[in-house]
Design an enzyme around this catalytic site. Structure first.
Site, PDB file in Angstrom:
ATOM      1  N   ASP A 266       0.916  -1.122   0.032  1.00  0.00           N
ATOM      2  CA  ASP A 266      -0.045  -0.038   0.105  1.00  0.00           C
ATOM      3  C   ASP A 266       0.872   1.067  -0.023  1.00  0.00           C
ATOM      4  OD1 ASP A 266      -2.319   1.664   0.042  1.00  0.00           O
ATOM      5  OD2 ASP A 266      -3.301   0.689   1.547  1.00  0.00           O
TER       6      ASP A 266
HETATM    7  C1  NOJ Z   1      -3.997   3.980  -0.002  1.00  0.00           C
HETATM    8  C2  NOJ Z   1      -5.254   3.127   0.192  1.00  0.00           C
HETATM    9  O1  NOJ Z   1      -4.969   2.380   1.658  1.00  0.00           O
HETATM   10  C3  NOJ Z   1      -5.555   1.903  -0.627  1.00  0.00           C
HETATM   11  O2  NOJ Z   1      -6.664   1.384  -0.456  1.00  0.00           O
HETATM   12  C4  NOJ Z   1      -5.294   2.716  -1.951  1.00  0.00           C
HETATM   13  O3  NOJ Z   1      -5.642   1.718  -3.019  1.00  0.00           O
HETATM   14  C5  NOJ Z   1      -4.007   3.343  -2.140  1.00  0.00           C
HETATM   15  N1  NOJ Z   1      -3.854   4.295  -1.228  1.00  0.00           N
HETATM   16  C6  NOJ Z   1      -3.803   3.668  -3.713  1.00  0.00           C
HETATM   17  O4  NOJ Z   1      -4.584   5.165  -3.625  1.00  0.00           O
END
Ligand code: NOJ
Length: 721
Positions: A266
């Site tokens: 993430d």
């Molecule tokens: C953080 C989030 O937790 C995740 O769900 C998301 O896909 C990513 N950012 C990318 O935006």
């Protein structure tokens, strides 16, 4: 490795080129200015990329046919080996046509609908240059304080698994991911929905047994449906942050679940290994993540800044990098990028894919199926279009109906509830009554009361703004704002029937709303066509059929609260028992305001007695259970029968009930329909203390009905001999 094309490519790649494939960056590294920034950005980021920008493997957060074509063209001109960039984005509940938030979609109890929604979202996003979506979020959720419950499908492992599969199949299509589909990313692996106290990015800690029984199944279902990517979660699990957790990523995900796709971190979750306190510096963080199996670094820049040193100092082996690159190149190949780096974009007509009438019709259908009728005393709803109505509430005049994670949704073109209701009702007046995010205003309230006084019905719109749920939107309280409740109380003094419409991304404490409303419609953030869907339900053109998949508590103190809990040694069996030493509260009942699976219909279905063809099940046999649903009304309606099982005595404790099957079907006005469930031993299997799944002999209870509440269920006992 197995693929000659990729093997050959890999052989030609320098170390810089390989590391570049493992790095994901936002569009601004390629000159884009309109991308979605969904996390913090390290000031040093640009420096890390230095001359490596044309080695980068993937980009997140940007879309748009022209921009993607331009970036890809320029990139390919400069990239030595001409390995196309891969564009990824958060397509969570639609791209331009916005569908209800996932927690709303889940209330449809319609996996086919979810598949269609995912397919339509993929078709739109692919026409604007996206190849991978960061969806589905398969996290099981039980705590409405956590803002991200809106992205989940709820609290049930079985239902979440079915939905996770439907999302993946919809996004990816059959067999081959063609140019109108996207590769799916199941996230956030694993256990992110269980953050302590619902506080965003907080610790997760649970036994492995519980993880396997309740949290793992939905991710597993997505992997089995062949989701091409898995995103690691921010949280710690079993004491080690997942992004650096070899046991979870290697032993469970790669080995047990046989996942051979791409693992992506993430946003900066590799860098955060330092903050968690399991790495001292970026070098250690990169090494931990790569060894655990993370192929793509989203935005921590630890791979691009550290891997070369780690190779030179022999702290990691080049094989690890090669394997990760191999998986990323395989994904690019599967998506057809080596044959056509634009995936058909150049000849596609955006207009025939994006915001088409067909997609809008699907958005409307999805919203109609998602909306939940929580209360309808004295058949207050539906209203007659000739009735005089006062529509009250700022949210009723707001375009903010799309909800979080709808970057490309055009808020201003979204019809407000007011606009939709004005086109239906002949005698309708509007008053703001309150202003969101402001204090109670007596003046506004008085105006609203004066207007409402003259009408037969009051439609009161309450709830949240979209920014009050989603990522980084945890709340310690889930009450409706005080200015809304005070106004509702004033309106109630008029003694007229009040219909409350709720716009929200999460379960809220509706105790007061319930007290002062005659009918309640839960709209969620219903998306582009949400207001029209609501209007059709209010006027009875559509019969509501949604059912909540997350428990609505009476108060925040009851959270986390979920239907499939264990019994404890001192269960509260009789709500009115005076016995002190029971598992209960002194200041609140145990049961929720609205249980999992609950939702009314205008049809007022009646359910018969559950019958079984046998009360015994043996190896290789099954039990056929059935129940009759009658529709006594003059309206056709969709009924959803839910089937629950309880294992009365097992090796480990078992939930008081677990959803095992459900069926939603149309029951015509004035007629009856039989609902059937064939139970076999797989329905009795569970995770034992040795981590293995199998059933135990003994007694079980089977229950069927319209919600998970005991009051709504018909039961029968059977035995596995
Ligand atoms: C953080 C989030 O937790 C995740 O769900 C998301 O896909 C990513 N950012 C990318 O935006």
């Amino acid at each position: 490795m197995l693929d000659n094309f990729i093997d050959n490519l890999l052989k030609q790649m320098t170390l810089d080129e390989k590391i570049g494939q493992l790095q994901q960056v936002t569009g601004d590294f390629f000159g884009s200015s309109g991308g979605a920034i969904t996390g913090p950005i390290d000031d040093q980021a640009k420096k890390y990329i230095k001359d490596n920008v044309y080695n980068i493997g993937s980009v997140l957060g940007i879309s748009g046919k022209k921009e993607i074509i331009d970036i890809q063209k320029n990139f390919l001109q400069h990239s030595r080996l001409k390995i196309p960039l891969l564009f990824m984005a958060d397509i969570i509940h639609g791209y331009k046509t916005i569908f209800p938030i996932p927690l709303g979609l889940a209330a449809s109890w319609d996996p086919k609908l979810i598949k269609d929604v995912a397919q339509a979202s993929a078709d739109e996003a692919a026409a604007e240059g996206i190849s991978v979506t960061f969806s589905p979020m398969a996290d099981l959720v039980r705590d409405p304080r956590w803002g991200r419950v809106m992205e989940s499908t709820g609290e049930d492992p079985f239902l979440n698994s079915i939905y996770a599969k439907a999302f993946v199949e919809g996004y990816q299509g059959k067999d081959r991911i063609d140019n109108n589909h996207l590769a799916a990313t199941v996230k956030h692996f694993a256990g992110y929905g269980a953050v302590e106290a619902g506080r965003e990015y907080n610790t997760v800690d649970m036994s492995e047994w519980r993880f396997r029984s309740e949290y793992l199944p939905s991710y597993k279902a997505a992997v089995e449906a062949k989701a091409q990517l898995v995103m690691t979660s921010f949280n710690t699990l079993f004491g080690i942050p997942v992004t650096g957790n070899r046991y979870i990523l290697q032993d469970i995900l790669r080995k047990e679940l046989s996942f051979d796709g791409v693992i992506i971190s993430d946003w900066n979750s590799i860098g955060e290994l330092i903050d968690h306190g399991v790495a001292e510096n970026m070098g250690q963080a990169a090494s931990l993540a790569l060894k655990a199996g993370v192929d793509i670094d989203m935005m921590s820049f630890s791979y691009i800044s550290q891997l070369e040193n780690l190779i030179d100092s022999k702290k990691i082996n080049i094989d690890l990098i090669d394997h990760a690159v191999y998986r990323i190149l395989s994904l690019k190949k599967k998506l057809g990028l080596f044959d056509d780096p634009f995936r058909g974009l150049e000849t596609k007509k955006v207009n025939s894919h994006v915001f088409t009438d067909e997609k809008l019709a699907l958005a409307q259908k999805a919203a109609e199926e998602s909306i939940v009728l929580l209360k309808n005393d004295d058949k207050t709803l539906p209203l007659n279009i000739d009735d005089s109505v006062a529509l009250v509430g700022d949210i009723g005049d707001s375009h903010d109906l799309l909800g979080s994670w709808s970057f490309k949704g055009d808020k201003l073109s979204v019809k407000t509830i007011k606009e939709s209701l004005y086109s239906k009702f002949k005698k309708i007046v509007f008053a703001k009554g309150y202003k969101t995010a402001s204090d109670f205003s007596s003046k506004m309230a008085e105006e609203a009361v004066a207007i409402a006084k003259k009408q037969k019905y009051i439609i009161f719109v309450a709830g949240l703004e979209s920014e009050q749920s989603g990522e980084a939107s945890s709340l310690t309280d889930i009450k409706i704002a005080d200015n809304q409740i005070r106004l509702l109380k004033k309106l109630a003094e008029l003694g007229k029937p009040i219909i409350t419409l709720l716009v929200t991304g999460r379960p809220l404490d509706l105790t007061e709303i319930q007290k002062y409303s005659n009918a309640i419609l839960l709209a969620w953030f219903p998306g582009t066509k949400g207001a029209d869907a609501l209007a059709k339900i209010i006027t009875g053109e559509t019969n509501p059929s949604g059912k909540i998949t997350m428990t609505f508590p009476r108060n925040v103190g009851q959270t986390p609260i979920y239907y499939n809990h264990f019994n404890t040694g001192r269960p509260l069996l009789d709500k009115n028992a005076d016995e002190k030493y029971l598992s209960k509260y002194l200041d609140s009942p145990n049961d929720p305001l609205y249980p999992f699976g609950f939702g009314l219909s205008y049809s007022n279905f009646k359910i018969g007695q559950l019958t079984v063809d046998s009360k015994e099940i043996k190896e290789n046999s099954s039990i056929l259970a059935s129940i009759i649903v009658h529709n006594p009304s003059k309206l056709d309606g969709d009924a959803t029968v839910q089937w629950y099982i309880r294992d009365l005595s097992a090796e480990v404790v078992r939930p008081v009930k677990e959803l095992k099957f459900f069926e939603k079907k149309l029951v015509k006005a004035g007629s009856s329909s039989k609902f059937i469930f064939r139970i076999d031993l797989s329905d009795l299997s569970y995770v034992h203390s040795n981590k293995k799944m199998y059933p135990d002999k003994g007694k079980f209870i089977l229950a069927a009905g319209f919600s998970s509440s005991d009051d709504d269920l018909s039961c029968v006992e059977f035995i596995y001999k």
